[in-house]
Structure formats: C-alpha cells, structure tokens
Design a protein around this motif. Structure first.
Motif, mmCIF file in Angstrom:
data_model
loop_
_atom_site.group_PDB
_atom_site.id
_atom_site.type_symbol
_atom_site.label_atom_id
_atom_site.label_comp_id
_atom_site.label_asym_id
_atom_site.label_seq_id
_atom_site.Cartn_x
_atom_site.Cartn_y
_atom_site.Cartn_z
ATOM 1 N N SER A 1 -18.402 16.047 6.056
ATOM 2 C CA SER A 1 -17.606 16.807 7.090
ATOM 3 C C SER A 1 -17.803 16.565 8.537
ATOM 4 O O SER A 1 -17.070 16.753 9.591
ATOM 5 C CB SER A 1 -17.365 18.160 6.538
ATOM 6 O OG SER A 1 -18.766 18.653 6.665
ATOM 7 N N GLU B 1 -9.046 15.772 9.198
ATOM 8 C CA GLU B 1 -9.666 16.828 8.291
ATOM 9 C C GLU B 1 -8.527 17.093 7.136
ATOM 10 O O GLU B 1 -9.029 17.194 6.157
ATOM 11 C CB GLU B 1 -9.824 18.350 9.030
ATOM 12 C CG GLU B 1 -10.691 19.135 8.189
ATOM 13 C CD GLU B 1 -11.268 20.326 8.659
ATOM 14 O OE1 GLU B 1 -12.150 20.179 9.716
ATOM 15 O OE2 GLU B 1 -10.987 21.409 8.398
ATOM 16 N N ILE C 1 -9.746 16.473 3.273
ATOM 17 C CA ILE C 1 -9.488 17.526 2.285
ATOM 18 C C ILE C 1 -8.875 16.932 1.189
ATOM 19 O O ILE C 1 -9.176 17.036 0.087
ATOM 20 C CB ILE C 1 -9.079 18.691 2.872
ATOM 21 C CG1 ILE C 1 -9.924 19.544 3.917
ATOM 22 C CG2 ILE C 1 -8.426 19.838 1.793
ATOM 23 C CD1 ILE C 1 -9.248 20.756 4.703
ATOM 24 N N LEU D 1 -15.517 23.275 0.686
ATOM 25 C CA LEU D 1 -14.598 22.975 1.795
ATOM 26 C C LEU D 1 -14.278 24.295 2.505
ATOM 27 O O LEU D 1 -13.727 24.109 3.547
ATOM 28 C CB LEU D 1 -13.205 22.233 1.414
ATOM 29 C CG LEU D 1 -13.264 21.156 0.559
ATOM 30 C CD1 LEU D 1 -12.330 20.594 0.006
ATOM 31 C CD2 LEU D 1 -14.169 19.864 1.282
ATOM 32 N N LEU E 1 -8.522 24.197 6.465
ATOM 33 C CA LEU E 1 -8.463 23.997 4.782
ATOM 34 C C LEU E 1 -6.979 24.247 4.243
ATOM 35 O O LEU E 1 -6.435 23.545 3.596
ATOM 36 C CB LEU E 1 -9.457 24.984 4.069
ATOM 37 C CG LEU E 1 -9.492 25.061 2.707
ATOM 38 C CD1 LEU E 1 -9.546 23.621 1.927
ATOM 39 C CD2 LEU E 1 -10.514 26.235 2.282
#
Lengths: 100, 100
Positions: free
Chosen positions: A53, A71, A75, B83, B89
């Motif tokens: 990450s 991102e 994910i 995560l 997220l």
DNA sequence: TATATTTTTGACAAATGTGTCTAAATAAAA
DNA sequence: TTTTATTTAGACACATTTGTCAAAAATATA
C-alpha cells in the motif's frame, strides 16, 4: 489464488502496466521511484508479486493518476484475490459498508 | 495492523470465542473439529493468528451458526485488518459490489 | 487445599512472501 | 546485423506466517 475476472482484465498488475506503457515509461523509471528493483515491478505487473500500500501514492504521482483511482484498483485486486472464492463475499462487503 | 473498531467489539476472534463459550465448549473440542492444536485456536480467538477460510464451515457446524454469518464476520475482520487504513476503502468496496 | 481441566506462552520447524542481484531473453535503435 | 536498452527468470538471503509440541499459568472441581 485468483478469480477468473481478475486476470481477465482488471488485475492491479495489468492496470499499472497499462498506465506505465501509455506514458512511455520503462520499468526502470517507475521501479526507481518505488525504490525497488525492476524485477520486482515486473513481477508486480504480471501479478507474480504484490504491490504494497506504500506504493500507491508513489504510483499515483509518477503515473499521473489520482491516488483514489490507484487505490481503488489496489483494493479490488486484493479483495478478489484473497476472498473472491467465498460464497458470501457480497454480503460481507455490504456489512462493512454499513460501518464505514 | 488493526483498526480500532475491530478490537473493540467485532474481531473474528472475539466473535468465535463468544459463540464457543456460550455453547460451553472447550477449546479442545473445537480445535479437534478444526484439526489443529488448541494453542492455534486460542491464538485465533485472541487475534494473534488468523483463521483460514477452510475453517468456516467447520466452525459453522460446531458452533451451530450459519455458514453465512460466520463467513461475513470472517470477511469483515480480514478486510478491516488488511485494508482498514486505506483512504478510499469505501469507494473500493463499492466498486467491487458493482461487479459481483 | 489439592487435583484435574482448560487456556496461554514460547521454542522450534516448515512453508510462504519479499527484496537484491546476476544473467538470460526480448525488443528497440543504430 | 550489431549494439543497446528493457524485461523476465531464477538463485539467494531474510523476514513473516503457520503449525506442533511441551510446559507454565489460570480456572474449575473434588
């Protein structure tokens, strides 16, 4: 290890590789920004190794994409690859969204 | 490594432990069903080790909960722990739901 | 209290993951 | 083609993860 979908079109590796090639950047340049060997980046782009990450903001800058876009792909890949086989993934994700 | 929330109330370990104790089952029994040492299960319940997805149906049977319920908790814990620190997220999860 | 049961801890080993480095394979340029 | 740059492959080292086992600590029972 992976779901079909992920290697079809939307793996993180392919995503990064496409961005990098569209910018005409060699592995060497991007790997240097990430402070890893080119072989590592090569493997990440072929989904043989995982990105961390910490790489996300660096990739965003050098590939000129928003951190958010990078991102989200990160994910998606991680979850599909780790949990994609589970029967109730959709339900689980919905539960998490409730608490976020 | 973990988000606050997860250790507050909704870690997989605590979830399993509560179910097990409410049934009056010793680690020994559940660990035997899972075919691992009691120490492993002890660690899983204290979030010191991770459960594998193969354990889900076995836990469901012996703890008399639906596989769905167990699996949802498993997924929540895994994602928050892996995560949970990421900034987007929520957006990532929404993207996955679109393709599931 | 004494005894038995359950739970936790830590040493150890095996398997897995992550990075460096060198050299081979591939592709691009002269 | 020859040379140069890029990409990939694999050997190696180091760290992390995952399990077993034995013993200590904590808890429950006689």
């Amino acid at each position: 290890m992976c779901l079909n979908k992920i290697d079809k079109m939307e793996s993180f590796g392919k995503y990064i590789r496409q961005l990098r090639e569209s910018k005409g950047l060699p592995l060497r340049k991007v790997a240097a920004a990430l402070d890893v060997d080119t072989s590592i980046l090569s493997k990440i782009e072929r989904n043989e190794r995982r990105a961390t990450s910490e790489m996300i903001p660096i990739l965003a800058r050098i590939l000129e994409k928003s951190e958010k876009d990078i991102e989200i792909q990160f994910i998606k890949s991680a979850i599909i690859s780790d949990l994609g086989e589970l029967n109730y993934l959709k339900d689980g994700l919905k539960e998490i969204l409730k608490i976020l």
